[in-house]
Write a protein that holds these residues in place. Sequence first.
Motif, PDB file in Angstrom:
ATOM      1  N   ILE A 173      16.056  -2.278  24.220  1.00 11.12           N
ATOM      2  CA  ILE A 173      15.098  -2.794  23.236  1.00 11.12           C
ATOM      3  C   ILE A 173      15.498  -2.474  21.801  1.00 11.12           C
ATOM      4  CG2 ILE A 173      13.107  -2.781  24.789  1.00 11.12           C
ATOM      5  CD1 ILE A 173      12.281  -0.098  23.474  1.00 11.12           C
ATOM      6  N   TYR A 174      16.459  -1.554  21.616  1.00  9.38           N
ATOM      7  CA  TYR A 174      16.805  -1.175  20.257  1.00  9.38           C
ATOM      8  C   TYR A 174      18.163  -0.489  20.248  1.00  9.38           C
ATOM      9  CZ  TYR A 174      16.263   0.667  15.509  1.00  9.38           C
ATOM     10  OH  TYR A 174      16.435   0.952  14.179  1.00  9.38           O
ATOM     11  N   ILE A 175      18.946  -0.762  19.212  1.00  3.95           N
ATOM     12  CA  ILE A 175      20.214  -0.070  18.978  1.00  3.95           C
ATOM     13  C   ILE A 175      20.141   0.526  17.578  1.00  3.95           C
ATOM     14  CG2 ILE A 175      22.709  -0.300  18.734  1.00  3.95           C
ATOM     15  CD1 ILE A 175      22.516  -2.612  20.780  1.00  3.95           C
ATOM     16  N   ASP A 176      20.280   1.836  17.474  1.00  2.90           N
ATOM     17  CA  ASP A 176      20.057   2.479  16.184  1.00  2.90           C
ATOM     18  C   ASP A 176      21.332   2.542  15.341  1.00  2.90           C
ATOM     19  OD1 ASP A 176      21.572   4.685  17.028  1.00  2.90           O
ATOM     20  OD2 ASP A 176      19.842   6.000  17.323  1.00  2.90           O
ATOM     21  N   ASN A 177      21.237   3.215  14.212  1.00  3.86           N
ATOM     22  CA  ASN A 177      22.327   3.275  13.238  1.00  3.86           C
ATOM     23  C   ASN A 177      23.575   3.956  13.789  1.00  3.86           C
ATOM     24  OD1 ASN A 177      23.277   2.953  10.429  1.00  3.86           O
ATOM     25  ND2 ASN A 177      23.214   5.190  10.390  1.00  3.86           N
ATOM     26  N   TYR A 178      23.414   4.794  14.816  1.00  7.28           N
ATOM     27  CA  TYR A 178      24.543   5.491  15.426  1.00  7.28           C
ATOM     28  C   TYR A 178      25.136   4.718  16.599  1.00  7.28           C
ATOM     29  CZ  TYR A 178      22.759   9.463  12.758  1.00  7.28           C
ATOM     30  OH  TYR A 178      22.329  10.280  11.743  1.00  7.28           O
ATOM     31  N   GLY A 179      24.541   3.564  16.922  1.00  7.27           N
ATOM     32  CA  GLY A 179      24.976   2.825  18.096  1.00  7.27           C
ATOM     33  C   GLY A 179      24.338   3.323  19.371  1.00  7.27           C
ATOM     34  N   ASN A 180      23.354   4.237  19.258  1.00  7.19           N
ATOM     35  CA  ASN A 180      22.638   4.704  20.439  1.00  7.19           C
ATOM     36  C   ASN A 180      21.788   3.576  20.999  1.00  7.19           C
ATOM     37  OD1 ASN A 180      23.713   7.250  19.938  1.00  7.19           O
ATOM     38  ND2 ASN A 180      21.924   7.914  18.780  1.00  7.19           N
ATOM     39  N   VAL A 181      21.709   3.501  22.308  1.00  5.87           N
ATOM     40  CA  VAL A 181      21.036   2.410  23.002  1.00  5.87           C
ATOM     41  C   VAL A 181      19.707   2.909  23.549  1.00  5.87           C
ATOM     42  CG1 VAL A 181      21.166   0.837  24.965  1.00  5.87           C
ATOM     43  CG2 VAL A 181      23.220   1.312  23.613  1.00  5.87           C
ATOM     44  N   VAL A 182      18.609   2.344  23.052  1.00  3.73           N
ATOM     45  CA  VAL A 182      17.267   2.731  23.508  1.00  3.73           C
ATOM     46  C   VAL A 182      16.795   1.724  24.543  1.00  3.73           C
ATOM     47  CG1 VAL A 182      14.888   3.198  22.820  1.00  3.73           C
ATOM     48  CG2 VAL A 182      16.774   3.761  21.262  1.00  3.73           C
ATOM     49  N   THR A 183      16.343   2.217  25.679  1.00  3.16           N
ATOM     50  CA  THR A 183      15.817   1.347  26.736  1.00  3.16           C
ATOM     51  C   THR A 183      14.291   1.312  26.656  1.00  3.16           C
ATOM     52  OG1 THR A 183      15.395   2.989  28.485  1.00  3.16           O
ATOM     53  CG2 THR A 183      17.684   2.281  28.163  1.00  3.16           C
ATOM     54  N   ASN A 184      13.687   0.444  27.445  1.00  4.54           N
ATOM     55  CA  ASN A 184      12.220   0.363  27.471  1.00  4.54           C
ATOM     56  C   ASN A 184      11.615   1.239  28.568  1.00  4.54           C
ATOM     57  OD1 ASN A 184      13.118  -1.163  29.641  1.00  4.54           O
ATOM     58  ND2 ASN A 184      11.644  -2.821  29.329  1.00  4.54           N
ATOM     59  N   ILE A 185      12.367   2.201  29.082  1.00  8.87           N
ATOM     60  CA  ILE A 185      11.890   3.074  30.160  1.00  8.87           C
ATOM     61  C   ILE A 185      11.426   4.401  29.562  1.00  8.87           C
ATOM     62  CG2 ILE A 185      12.442   4.181  32.351  1.00  8.87           C
ATOM     63  CD1 ILE A 185      14.767   2.141  32.614  1.00  8.87           C
ATOM     64  N   ARG A 186      10.127   4.643  29.626  1.00  8.46           N
ATOM     65  CA  ARG A 186       9.560   5.889  29.090  1.00  8.46           C
ATOM     66  C   ARG A 186       9.676   7.019  30.120  1.00  8.46           C
ATOM     67  NH1 ARG A 186       5.659   5.438  24.765  1.00  8.46           N
ATOM     68  NH2 ARG A 186       5.154   3.288  24.225  1.00  8.46           N
ATOM     69  N   LYS A 187       9.668   8.241  29.609  1.00 12.70           N
ATOM     70  CA  LYS A 187       9.739   9.415  30.481  1.00 12.70           C
ATOM     71  C   LYS A 187       8.589   9.441  31.469  1.00 12.70           C
ATOM     72  CE  LYS A 187      10.279  14.449  30.315  1.00 12.70           C
ATOM     73  NZ  LYS A 187       9.341  14.752  31.419  1.00 12.70           N
ATOM     74  N   LYS A 188       7.371   9.148  31.014  1.00 10.81           N
ATOM     75  CA  LYS A 188       6.211   9.175  31.904  1.00 10.81           C
ATOM     76  C   LYS A 188       6.368   8.159  33.031  1.00 10.81           C
ATOM     77  CE  LYS A 188       2.252   7.736  30.221  1.00 10.81           C
ATOM     78  NZ  LYS A 188       0.961   7.728  29.450  1.00 10.81           N
ATOM     79  N   PHE A 189       6.879   6.984  32.707  1.00 11.00           N
ATOM     80  CA  PHE A 189       7.098   5.939  33.713  1.00 11.00           C
ATOM     81  C   PHE A 189       8.176   6.380  34.704  1.00 11.00           C
ATOM     82  CE2 PHE A 189       8.793   1.966  35.354  1.00 11.00           C
ATOM     83  CZ  PHE A 189       7.663   1.167  35.496  1.00 11.00           C
ATOM     84  N   PHE A 190       9.277   6.923  34.177  1.00 12.70           N
ATOM     85  CA  PHE A 190      10.378   7.410  35.010  1.00 12.70           C
ATOM     86  C   PHE A 190       9.906   8.500  35.967  1.00 12.70           C
ATOM     87  CE2 PHE A 190      13.665  10.717  35.455  1.00 12.70           C
ATOM     88  CZ  PHE A 190      14.683  10.005  36.090  1.00 12.70           C
ATOM     89  N   ASP A 191       9.176   9.489  35.441  1.00 11.30           N
ATOM     90  CA  ASP A 191       8.720  10.605  36.272  1.00 11.30           C
ATOM     91  C   ASP A 191       7.745  10.156  37.352  1.00 11.30           C
ATOM     92  OD1 ASP A 191      10.232  12.424  34.849  1.00 11.30           O
ATOM     93  OD2 ASP A 191       8.593  13.040  33.531  1.00 11.30           O
TER      94      ASP A 191
END
Length: 276
Positions: A173-191
């Motif tokens: 859902i987002y790529i930041d200034n460092y090229g880090n890749v953000v997904t739409n999977i939250r920790k609460k959802f994952f757990d």
Amino acid sequence: MAIITLTTDFGLKDHFVGALKGSIYKELPDAKIVDISHGISPFNIQECAYILENSYKSFPDGTIHIIGVDSEPTQENQHIAVLLDGHYFITSNNGVIGLLTSEINPEKVVEINIPNPLHGSFPVMDVFIQVACHIARGGTLEVVGKAFDQLKDLTGFQPMVTDSGNKIIGSVIYIDNYGNVVTNIRKKFFDAYRKGRDFELNARTTKIKQIHNKYSDIINFSLEKEKRKGAGDLLALFNSSEYIELAIYKSDLNTVGGASSLLGLDYRDTITINFL
């Protein structure tokens, strides 16, 4: 005087941002204006929503947030003003508020209907600025519009669960200034679906079996330096907003590359997690 923030996809090359600020100062010489971002990818509602979600809470209650992304009004894209979590949001009904309302119910929502509005190609200045200045002077939402109950959801933002709860299918859902890749999977959802099981995160041909809580967790300081992981190594972590993020430790997107370029990932690409 309340703070007024600006979040747009206007960039900084053109006159738009300067004109917005000048218009606010003409109405409110003592205004406090904060730029959240003008680098949203054009018409990218999900990116705008992610940035807004992770910035507005840092401001005091009563802050007014002007959102200039996909703001041209149509029958299906109404101008709205929203009071939510103690903050005011002035935007189009394009789904950008959907990420916030998925967690918090709005206190008030009105469809903007101000007297004698201009119907030009710059509605953020012609309409949104007028509404923001009205609120900053202590005005109420009821004066600028009528109650509205047709807020659009932010489609495609939530991950899916398949294989009887054994697989999560998410997306970038987002790529930041460092090229880090953000997904739409939250920790609460994952757990909630992990239930203590081992897992394998798949990003194209790359597999990751551990998710850290901060970037430096990749380093095992009990090892000799030459044997440690470190700068240039890939990791997954729960970022400050508790979304799963893929990163290259101490990367530089403009030189050695970041997770997005090195893994070949872009906006909306698929990320899957298999529970073992």
